[in-house]
Design a protein around this motif. Sequence first.
Motif, mmCIF file in Angstrom:
data_model
loop_
_atom_site.group_PDB
_atom_site.id
_atom_site.type_symbol
_atom_site.label_atom_id
_atom_site.label_comp_id
_atom_site.label_asym_id
_atom_site.label_seq_id
_atom_site.Cartn_x
_atom_site.Cartn_y
_atom_site.Cartn_z
ATOM 1 N N GLY A 1 -15.163 2.953 -10.750
ATOM 2 C CA GLY A 1 -13.717 2.958 -10.587
ATOM 3 C C GLY A 1 -13.264 3.603 -9.297
ATOM 4 O O GLY A 1 -12.621 4.646 -9.300
ATOM 5 N N ARG A 2 -13.557 2.961 -8.165
ATOM 6 C CA ARG A 2 -13.306 3.609 -6.873
ATOM 7 C C ARG A 2 -12.325 2.874 -5.965
ATOM 8 O O ARG A 2 -12.025 3.373 -4.886
ATOM 9 N N CYS A 3 -11.816 1.719 -6.347
ATOM 10 C CA CYS A 3 -10.998 0.976 -5.393
ATOM 11 C C CYS A 3 -10.033 0.025 -6.095
ATOM 12 O O CYS A 3 -10.432 -0.710 -7.000
ATOM 13 N N ILE A 4 -8.779 0.063 -5.686
ATOM 14 C CA ILE A 4 -7.766 -0.914 -6.095
ATOM 15 C C ILE A 4 -7.119 -1.459 -4.836
ATOM 16 O O ILE A 4 -6.751 -0.689 -3.939
ATOM 17 N N THR A 5 -6.959 -2.760 -4.759
ATOM 18 C CA THR A 5 -6.299 -3.396 -3.622
ATOM 19 C C THR A 5 -5.073 -4.147 -4.098
ATOM 20 O O THR A 5 -5.172 -5.019 -4.972
ATOM 21 N N ALA A 6 -3.919 -3.804 -3.543
ATOM 22 C CA ALA A 6 -2.668 -4.490 -3.873
ATOM 23 C C ALA A 6 -2.228 -5.304 -2.661
ATOM 24 O O ALA A 6 -2.153 -4.789 -1.541
ATOM 25 N N GLU A 7 -1.934 -6.582 -2.898
ATOM 26 C CA GLU A 7 -1.490 -7.465 -1.825
ATOM 27 C C GLU A 7 0.029 -7.573 -1.838
ATOM 28 O O GLU A 7 0.646 -7.819 -2.876
ATOM 29 N N TYR A 8 0.633 -7.398 -0.657
ATOM 30 C CA TYR A 8 2.075 -7.582 -0.486
ATOM 31 C C TYR A 8 2.290 -8.683 0.540
ATOM 32 O O TYR A 8 1.334 -9.237 1.096
ATOM 33 N N TYR B 1 -1.932 -5.457 2.989
ATOM 34 C CA TYR B 1 -2.658 -4.992 1.813
ATOM 35 C C TYR B 1 -2.614 -3.462 1.782
ATOM 36 O O TYR B 1 -2.619 -2.812 2.837
ATOM 37 N N VAL B 2 -2.597 -2.894 0.591
ATOM 38 C CA VAL B 2 -2.780 -1.455 0.414
ATOM 39 C C VAL B 2 -4.028 -1.246 -0.438
ATOM 40 O O VAL B 2 -4.177 -1.865 -1.501
ATOM 41 N N VAL B 3 -4.916 -0.384 0.038
ATOM 42 C CA VAL B 3 -6.167 -0.100 -0.667
ATOM 43 C C VAL B 3 -6.184 1.367 -1.062
ATOM 44 O O VAL B 3 -6.151 2.254 -0.201
ATOM 45 N N SER B 4 -6.215 1.636 -2.358
ATOM 46 C CA SER B 4 -6.383 3.001 -2.871
ATOM 47 C C SER B 4 -7.868 3.203 -3.135
ATOM 48 O O SER B 4 -8.460 2.503 -3.967
ATOM 49 N N VAL B 5 -8.485 4.171 -2.436
ATOM 50 C CA VAL B 5 -9.946 4.268 -2.477
ATOM 51 C C VAL B 5 -10.420 5.711 -2.626
ATOM 52 O O VAL B 5 -9.835 6.637 -2.067
ATOM 53 N N PRO C 1 3.208 -6.311 -6.793
ATOM 54 C CA PRO C 1 2.341 -6.907 -5.761
ATOM 55 C C PRO C 1 2.127 -8.392 -6.009
ATOM 56 O O PRO C 1 2.242 -8.876 -7.137
ATOM 57 N N LEU C 2 1.798 -9.101 -4.943
ATOM 58 C CA LEU C 2 1.483 -10.523 -5.089
ATOM 59 C C LEU C 2 0.199 -10.704 -5.885
ATOM 60 O O LEU C 2 0.057 -11.669 -6.647
ATOM 61 N N SER C 3 -0.734 -9.786 -5.683
ATOM 62 C CA SER C 3 -1.990 -9.822 -6.432
ATOM 63 C C SER C 3 -2.597 -8.422 -6.421
ATOM 64 O O SER C 3 -2.255 -7.590 -5.588
ATOM 65 N N VAL C 4 -3.501 -8.176 -7.369
ATOM 66 C CA VAL C 4 -4.194 -6.891 -7.448
ATOM 67 C C VAL C 4 -5.672 -7.167 -7.692
ATOM 68 O O VAL C 4 -6.030 -7.973 -8.566
ATOM 69 N N LYS D 1 -6.995 -11.677 6.923
ATOM 70 C CA LYS D 1 -5.862 -12.372 6.309
ATOM 71 C C LYS D 1 -4.536 -11.673 6.609
ATOM 72 O O LYS D 1 -3.553 -12.314 6.972
ATOM 73 N N LYS D 2 -4.522 -10.359 6.434
ATOM 74 C CA LYS D 2 -3.307 -9.561 6.654
ATOM 75 C C LYS D 2 -3.734 -8.161 7.082
ATOM 76 O O LYS D 2 -4.857 -7.731 6.791
ATOM 77 N N PRO D 3 -2.833 -7.413 7.749
ATOM 78 C CA PRO D 3 -3.151 -6.023 8.073
ATOM 79 C C PRO D 3 -3.402 -5.205 6.807
ATOM 80 O O PRO D 3 -2.860 -5.492 5.738
ATOM 81 N N VAL D 4 -4.239 -4.182 6.968
ATOM 82 C CA VAL D 4 -4.657 -3.362 5.835
ATOM 83 C C VAL D 4 -4.204 -1.917 6.025
ATOM 84 O O VAL D 4 -4.293 -1.364 7.129
ATOM 85 N N ILE D 5 -3.710 -1.310 4.935
ATOM 86 C CA ILE D 5 -3.393 0.118 4.911
ATOM 87 C C ILE D 5 -4.309 0.752 3.875
ATOM 88 O O ILE D 5 -4.178 0.498 2.671
#
Length: 327
Positions: free
Chosen positions: A165-172, A176-180, A149-152, A212-216
Motif C-alpha cells: 500500500g504505497r502509491c495512489i495516483t489521481a488523474e485530473y 496527475y497527483v501521486v501520493s507515495v 478525479p477522472l480516474s484513480v 501523458k500529462k504533467p505529474v505532481i
Amino acid sequence: MPPKRKPENNEEGNSKKKTKLSRKLAEKIQEEPKSLVVKDETEPQTSAAKGAAEQVGIDYSCDARNKHGNTFNVRITNWNVDGLRAWVKKEGLSFVDQEKPDIFCLQETKCSIAKLPKEIKDVKDYKMFWHNSNKEGYAGVGLFSRDEPLSVKYGLGNEEHDSEGRCITAEYEKFYVVSVYVPNAGRNLVTLPKRLEWNKIFKEFIKELDEKKPVIICGDMNVAHNEIDLTNPKTNTKNAGFTKEERDGMTDFLADGYVDTFRQLYPDKTGAYTFWSYMRQARSKNIGWRLDYFILSNRIADNVCDNIIRSEVFGSDHCPITLFINI
C-alpha cells in the motif's frame, strides 16, 4: 514464616532499568529516519505529540506569485501522519479544516478501510481514496480530493510493492497527483536492495504518466537528498535515508525531467526539515531530516507559487507540507 517476597512490579527497580535503557538508547542511536529508530517509550514524547488543533496564529494564506505572475488556484497538502487513528486522536483533522487543501495526500496511514475512524468517515467535502497494506498497522497511503478525479490507480503494477500500500495516483484534467510512501532501506540497510528496485519501478511508472500529462508527486521519499537536508550529514552517510545509493537515486530521478520544488524556491535555506525523531527532544532542538517532497514535471515547475513546510504544526513525527500552484 518465610519472609515476604517483593512484588514483581517493583516500581523503583523498574524505574532504574528504564533510566538505564533510555541512557543506552540515547548513546547508541543517531537521529535516523523514523522507521529505523527504536522509540523509547519510557521517555515522554515532547511537542511532536501535541494535537494539530493546539496550533494558533498560523497564516495559511499565500499571496506569492509564480514566474508567470499568477497567484495559486490549487492548494495541495501532504503529510506522513504516522498512523491515521493516532493522528485523528491528536486532532489532525483540525489542520485540514484550517489549511483547506484542494487535494490532501497522506502516508503511513497504518489502517485498513474496515478500521477507519468514525471521524474520517464523517468528513465532508472530500472524496477519499485509500491504498492499504495487506499487513494491518503497516504503511498505507491516502488521498482526499474536493473534485472527483477522472480516474484513480492503486499501486505501481508490481505485486510485491503494491501489497504494502504505497502509491495512489489521481488523474485530473491537466495533471496527475501521486501520493507515495517510498520504502525505507532499513536498519543496517537490510532492505536497501528492495529500495533500489523500487526506485527503478517508480521511475518508469512516473515516466509513463509524464508522457501523458504533467505529474505532481507528493510524499515521503525517505531520503534526504543533499547535506543541507539533514542536521547531521557526516554521521549519517551509512544510515538509511542518506546513503550514497539513495541520494544518487534521487539525483537520477530528478535528472529524468523533474524538480524538487522546495529546493528550486529555497536553494540555500538551512534548518528546513519535515521529520524529527521522537528521541532526545529532536523536534524542539530542530535535529531533523527533510524527507517529504513535492516533485513536479519540469514543464510545470514555473507554475509553482510557493512550497511551505508547516513545521509549527504537530500531530506526527513528520509535519505537513503545502504546495501552492497555478495550473
